[in-house]
Design a protein around this motif. Structure first.
Motif, short mmCIF file in Angstrom:
data_model
loop_
_atom_site.label_atom_id
_atom_site.label_comp_id
_atom_site.label_asym_id
_atom_site.label_seq_id
_atom_site.Cartn_x
_atom_site.Cartn_y
_atom_site.Cartn_z
N LYS A 168 0.83 -1.22 0.00
CA LYS A 168 0.00 0.00 0.00
C LYS A 168 0.86 1.27 0.00
O LYS A 168 0.52 2.27 -0.63
CB LYS A 168 -0.92 0.01 1.21
N ILE A 190 -9.87 6.46 -2.26
CA ILE A 190 -10.25 5.11 -2.69
C ILE A 190 -11.00 5.21 -4.01
O ILE A 190 -10.84 4.37 -4.90
CB ILE A 190 -11.10 4.43 -1.59
N THR A 208 -6.07 -5.45 4.24
CA THR A 208 -6.02 -4.14 4.90
C THR A 208 -6.62 -4.21 6.30
O THR A 208 -6.92 -5.29 6.80
CB THR A 208 -6.71 -3.08 4.01
N ASP A 236 -9.35 -1.98 7.65
CA ASP A 236 -10.78 -1.68 7.77
C ASP A 236 -11.58 -2.41 6.68
O ASP A 236 -11.32 -2.21 5.48
CB ASP A 236 -10.95 -0.16 7.63
N ARG A 260 -14.38 -1.71 5.66
CA ARG A 260 -15.05 -0.71 4.81
C ARG A 260 -14.19 -0.33 3.61
O ARG A 260 -14.70 0.02 2.55
CB ARG A 260 -15.41 0.54 5.62
N GLU A 261 -12.86 -0.37 3.79
CA GLU A 261 -11.97 0.01 2.68
C GLU A 261 -12.14 -0.96 1.50
O GLU A 261 -12.23 -0.52 0.35
CB GLU A 261 -10.52 0.02 3.17
N GLN A 303 -15.53 -0.39 -0.13
CA GLN A 303 -15.53 0.79 -1.01
C GLN A 303 -14.79 0.53 -2.31
O GLN A 303 -15.24 0.97 -3.38
CB GLN A 303 -14.92 1.99 -0.28
N THR A 346 -8.97 -8.69 6.57
CA THR A 346 -9.14 -7.37 7.19
C THR A 346 -9.16 -7.61 8.70
O THR A 346 -9.12 -8.76 9.15
CB THR A 346 -10.47 -6.71 6.79
#
Ligand code: CP
Ligand code: NVA
Length: 313
Positions: A73, A84, A102, A104, A106-107, A110, A124
């Protein structure tokens, strides 16, 4: 566009397909693998360390006829604050799929939502679905006759010890419900499964099959599998001392193994910390299948990618 962000993203017929393909890929390795990713390039964006996941995806993409690109990353602009939205759009113009590790959840949701290519969750803080599909396949390999993989899991009992609120425990809560397995979680008070995983399970439509106890011996009793994971997951290093103190009673010992069914399996997603969540004689003992489990990451993830490629064709 179909993604693999959590176990329940795959329909039952796709799960069955993953198991039979993983079995076929394993048997035929080096001879013939359908080139499901021929002409494709898949990017792997990792924000955390990895041995098994990174290497098995890299090798797996190559064996399916595709080309992997590994991106730490911090090597790409996402690590310097590029959005993102922009990252998902740009990468969607170049590559055919993303494999993301990763922090989160949510990342990755998204990235999946904003891009136009399939995304696979490579761990995650919340879930590790590639691991759980692999673990279930590794069990089915032992219990099935080579055709009835899913059936061979039904009704079996997994006992899981230690951090019952981490990504592996959460993913097993979903996996056990999907596979019709009983999941007995044993850990200290304060580390029970959280509300978020209960909600995700409720939304999935699968009935819960897990229970929680603070007594490791209660969970171990008559288990088909005794399973554990590190007490300190990536990103939790500052909490090490308090976690180790709280989880000490949940170390998997040979005494605990004896409470399981005769021939019960010992499993660990690895990396393992000997003398902490598992004692050395159990980790390398005759009931342990840790290295088959690790190897099966390759075969199972190739199957996951093949099923996803087919679904998105
Ligand atoms: N089990 C697992 O995901 O291992 P790595 O962190 O080495 O990828
Ligand atoms: N719970 C562990 C799993 C490692 C594969 C972690 O997140 O570090």
């Amino acid at each position: 566009m179909q993604h693999f962000l959590k176990e329940t993203d795959f329909k039952p017929h796709q799960v069955a397909e993953v198991f039979s393909l993983a079995h076929a890929f394993k048997k035929g390795r080096g001879r013939h693998t359908p080139p499901s990713l021929k002409g494709q390039t898949w990017a792997m964006i990792f924000s955390k360390s990895s041995t098994r996941t990174r290497v098995s995806f890299d090798v797996g993409i190559h064996e399916l006829g595709g080309h992997p690109i590994f991106l730490n990353k911090n090597d790409i602009q996402l690590g310097r604050g590029e959005s993102i939205y922009d990252t998902a759009n740009v990468l969607s113009r170049f590559v055919h799929g993303l494999i993301v590790r990763t922090f989160d959840q949510r990342e990755i949701e998204q990235l999946a939502e904003l891009g136009s290519i399939p995304v696979i969750n490579a761990l995650t803080d919340f879930l590790h679905p590639c691991q759980i599909f692999t673990d279930a396949f590794s069990m089915a390999e032992r219990w099935s006759d080579g055709t009835n993989f899913l059936e061979s899991l039904r009704g079996r009992r997994i006992a899981y010890f230690g951090d019952t609120a981490n990504n592996i425990a959460n993913s097993w809560i979903l996996g056990a419900a999907m596979f019709g397995m009983e999941l007995a979680l044993a850990g200290p008070e304060g580390y029970e499964p959280g509300e978020e995983i209960r909600n995700v399970l409720a939304q999935s439509g699968y009935a819960p099959t897990w229970s929680f106890t603070t007594d490791a011996t209660v969970a171990a009793k008559d288990a088909d599998v005794l399973y554990t994971d590190t007490w300190v997951s990536m990103g939790q290093e500052e909490e090490s001392a308090e976690r180790i103190a709280a989880m000490k009673p949940y170390s998997v010992t040979s005494d605990l193994m004896r409470l399981g069914k005769k021939g019960a399996l010992f499993m660990h997603d690895l990396p393992a910390y000997k003398g902490m969540e598992v004692q050395e004689d159990v980790l390398y003992g005759p009931q342990s299948i840790i290295f088959d489990e690790a190897e099966n990451r390759l075969h199972t993830q190739k199957a996951i990618m093949a099923v996803l490629a087919e679904a998105n064709r």
